[in-house]
Design an enzyme around this catalytic site. Structure first.
Site, mmCIF file in Angstrom:
data_model
loop_
_atom_site.group_PDB
_atom_site.id
_atom_site.type_symbol
_atom_site.label_atom_id
_atom_site.label_comp_id
_atom_site.label_asym_id
_atom_site.label_seq_id
_atom_site.Cartn_x
_atom_site.Cartn_y
_atom_site.Cartn_z
ATOM 1 N N ASN A 70 -6.401 3.390 -31.944
ATOM 2 C CA ASN A 70 -5.027 3.808 -31.675
ATOM 3 C C ASN A 70 -4.290 2.669 -30.960
ATOM 4 O OD1 ASN A 70 -5.239 4.185 -28.675
ATOM 5 N ND2 ASN A 70 -6.777 5.677 -29.324
ATOM 6 N N PHE A 128 -3.715 12.382 -18.260
ATOM 7 C CA PHE A 128 -2.437 11.928 -18.791
ATOM 8 C C PHE A 128 -2.070 12.786 -19.985
ATOM 9 C CE2 PHE A 128 -0.954 7.935 -16.854
ATOM 10 C CZ PHE A 128 -1.908 7.851 -15.857
ATOM 11 N N LYS A 156 -7.274 22.098 -19.492
ATOM 12 C CA LYS A 156 -8.355 21.159 -19.168
ATOM 13 C C LYS A 156 -8.899 21.367 -17.757
ATOM 14 C CE LYS A 156 -6.909 17.735 -22.454
ATOM 15 N NZ LYS A 156 -7.494 16.578 -23.125
HETATM 16 O O1 C5P Z 1 -5.673 16.315 -25.243
HETATM 17 P P1 C5P Z 1 -5.027 14.999 -25.012
HETATM 18 O O2 C5P Z 1 -5.680 13.875 -25.747
HETATM 19 O O3 C5P Z 1 -3.542 14.986 -25.168
HETATM 20 O O4 C5P Z 1 -5.274 14.737 -23.454
HETATM 21 C C1 C5P Z 1 -4.948 13.539 -22.852
HETATM 22 C C2 C5P Z 1 -5.753 13.373 -21.591
HETATM 23 O O5 C5P Z 1 -7.112 13.725 -21.805
HETATM 24 C C3 C5P Z 1 -5.804 11.918 -21.141
HETATM 25 O O6 C5P Z 1 -5.947 11.930 -19.727
HETATM 26 C C4 C5P Z 1 -7.054 11.397 -21.817
HETATM 27 O O7 C5P Z 1 -7.609 10.282 -21.132
HETATM 28 C C5 C5P Z 1 -7.966 12.602 -21.747
HETATM 29 N N1 C5P Z 1 -8.896 12.738 -22.879
HETATM 30 C C6 C5P Z 1 -10.246 12.572 -22.660
HETATM 31 N N2 C5P Z 1 -11.136 12.747 -23.692
HETATM 32 C C7 C5P Z 1 -10.701 13.083 -24.922
HETATM 33 C C8 C5P Z 1 -9.334 13.243 -25.155
HETATM 34 C C9 C5P Z 1 -8.453 13.060 -24.110
HETATM 35 O O8 C5P Z 1 -10.651 12.262 -21.530
HETATM 36 N N3 C5P Z 1 -11.576 13.239 -25.899
#
Ligand code: C5P
Length: 397
Positions: A208, A323, A341
């Site tokens: 990404n 975030f 979360k």
């Molecule tokens: O669900 P989403 O990707 O929007 O959530 C973003 C947050 O969750 C960010 O803090 C990102 O670092 C964390 N994240 C994570 N592991 C994942 C997906 C997102 O720690 N697999």
């Protein structure tokens, strides 16, 4: 950074004592003055002569030494330093410290000191995981002793697991952090940053556009306030900071493992843009364009690192910050994400293309907590990082 700092280095009796010789060199390169204390067991692994040559200092070994006592008594020796570092800290030294023993020079110094003490444990994995050592560790941490490592890996005794002494740069980062007087001194903060790369085959991957800029800025801002930062980063555009423990990973699964290995932490900031999926049928060899049609990729969900750490029942960091990069309904989506979360704070930002935030140098964020949503003015990513680090320091105070 360590200019004019005086470090009393207690070298215990473990195979990792050889790393302490390098530690002395690196500390002196950074301007520190190092006074070594060698335990009897330590002298089985390194010689007083090598320590003396590298430190350019007198070596202290005996509790009852009339010459030493005439020059500098053990009480004075224990207090003259800015920091006492025990590396390697063996199971026996930790037990003596936890029990308040004073039956040799090292343990007496450690009991007599009013200085900050940092230990770098090193021992066999079973000795480390033994309830007695874990009890001693908890006692020492309660007493305010700082701990760096141990790391997980192959051990000199042929076993595998936690117990390897932290590497010299990690010990130096902890020394730096513990000597920096800031509101986060003595606090361990974990930061994830950058994108992840999920393999399709050995040459291709899914990624990404995260540059790692905001996460790197946050790690630096936390370190500037004295935190001992562990920075877990995917393959980012921005070089990782030099003065902290950096763990470079590729995939979301690697990132989760690195985060688990770096715990416990007082706070954790999850700024990484973690891929939501990995390719379940990733090839071991390069997928060929052989006319047999288009490859069919199957996806599987990645672990959610933020949710996993937020929902831990044991050793959960006191403050977990996530975030949320959103393009629509920023506040509503980010508020729902915080609850889903179970993190403490969400730093929400609008990454619609017209904001220019993704890949840019500025950010406009809203901090979402159980107190509601607080929008900060648009500012540089460094200023967002400094503001967030200051808020984290307030929350951990
Ligand atoms: O669900 P989403 O990707 O929007 O959530 C973003 C947050 O969750 C960010 O803090 C990102 O670092 C964390 N994240 C994570 N592991 C994942 C997906 C997102 O720690 N697999």
């Amino acid at each position: 950074m360590l200019e004019n700092k005086h470090i009393l280095l207690i070298v215990g009796g473990g195979i990792a004592a050889f790393k302490s010789l390098d530690l002395v060199r690196r500390l002196r390169e950074r301007g520190a003055q190092v006074t070594p204390v060698l335990t009897k067991a330590g002298s089985e692994f390194v010689t007083p002569l090598s320590l003396a040559a590298l430190s350019a200092s007198k070596i202290y070994q005996d509790l009852f030494n009339l010459t030493d006592e005439a020059e500098m008594g053990h009480i004075e020796l224990s207090r003259a330093a800015d920091l006492i570092v025990v590396a390697p800290a063996t199971a026996d030294l930790m037990a003596k410290m936890a029990g308040g023993h004073a039956n040799d020079l090292a343990s007496t110094l450690l009991l007599a000191t009013d200085n900050r003490v940092l230990i770098a444990p090193s021992m066999n994995v079973r000795m480390w995981t033994h309830p007695a050592t874990q009890r001693n560790l908890a006692t020492l941490q309660d007493d305010g002793v700082l701990v760096v490592g141990p790391n997980e890996g192959d051990m000199a005794c042929g076993e595998y697991g936690p117990g390897r002494m932290a590497e010299v740069p990690e010990i130096i980062a902890s020394i730096d952090a513990s000597l920096t007087d800031g509101p986060l001194s003595g606090k361990h903060v974990l930061v994830t940053s950058g994108p992840t790369h999920e393999s399709i085959d050995p040459v291709r991957y899914i990624a990404n556009r995260s540059s790692g800029a905001q996460g790197t800025a946050i790690a630096k801002a936390l370190a500037a306030l004295g935190a001992d930062v562990t920075f877990v980063t995917g393959p980012a555009d921005i070089a990782p900071p030099m003065d902290m423990t950096v763990v470079q990973v590729q995939t979301a699964q690697d990132m989760l493992e690195a985060v688990q290995a770096a715990r416990p932490a007082d706070a954790a900031v999850f700024a990484a843009a973690v891929a939501d999926w990995h390719v379940a049928n990733a090839g071991d060899s390069k997928i060929k364009k052989d006319g047999a049609g288009l490859p069919q990729l199957e996806f599987a969900e990645n672990p959610d690192i933020l949710a996993t750490v937020s929902q831990m029942t044991k050793d959960r960091p006191k403050l977990v910050v996530g975030f949320a990069a959103e393009t629509d309904d920023l506040i509503a989506n980010a508020t729902a994400k915080r609850l889903r979360k179970q993190c403490d704070w969400i730093v929400a930002n609008d990454v619609s293309p017209e904001t220019g935030i993704m890949g840019g140098s500025e950010n406009a964020v809203t901090l979402i907590s159980d107190q509601g949503a607080e929008s900060w003015p648009r500012m540089t990513k460094d200023a967002v990082a400094a503001t967030l680090a200051a808020r984290i320091a307030e929350a951990l105070a």
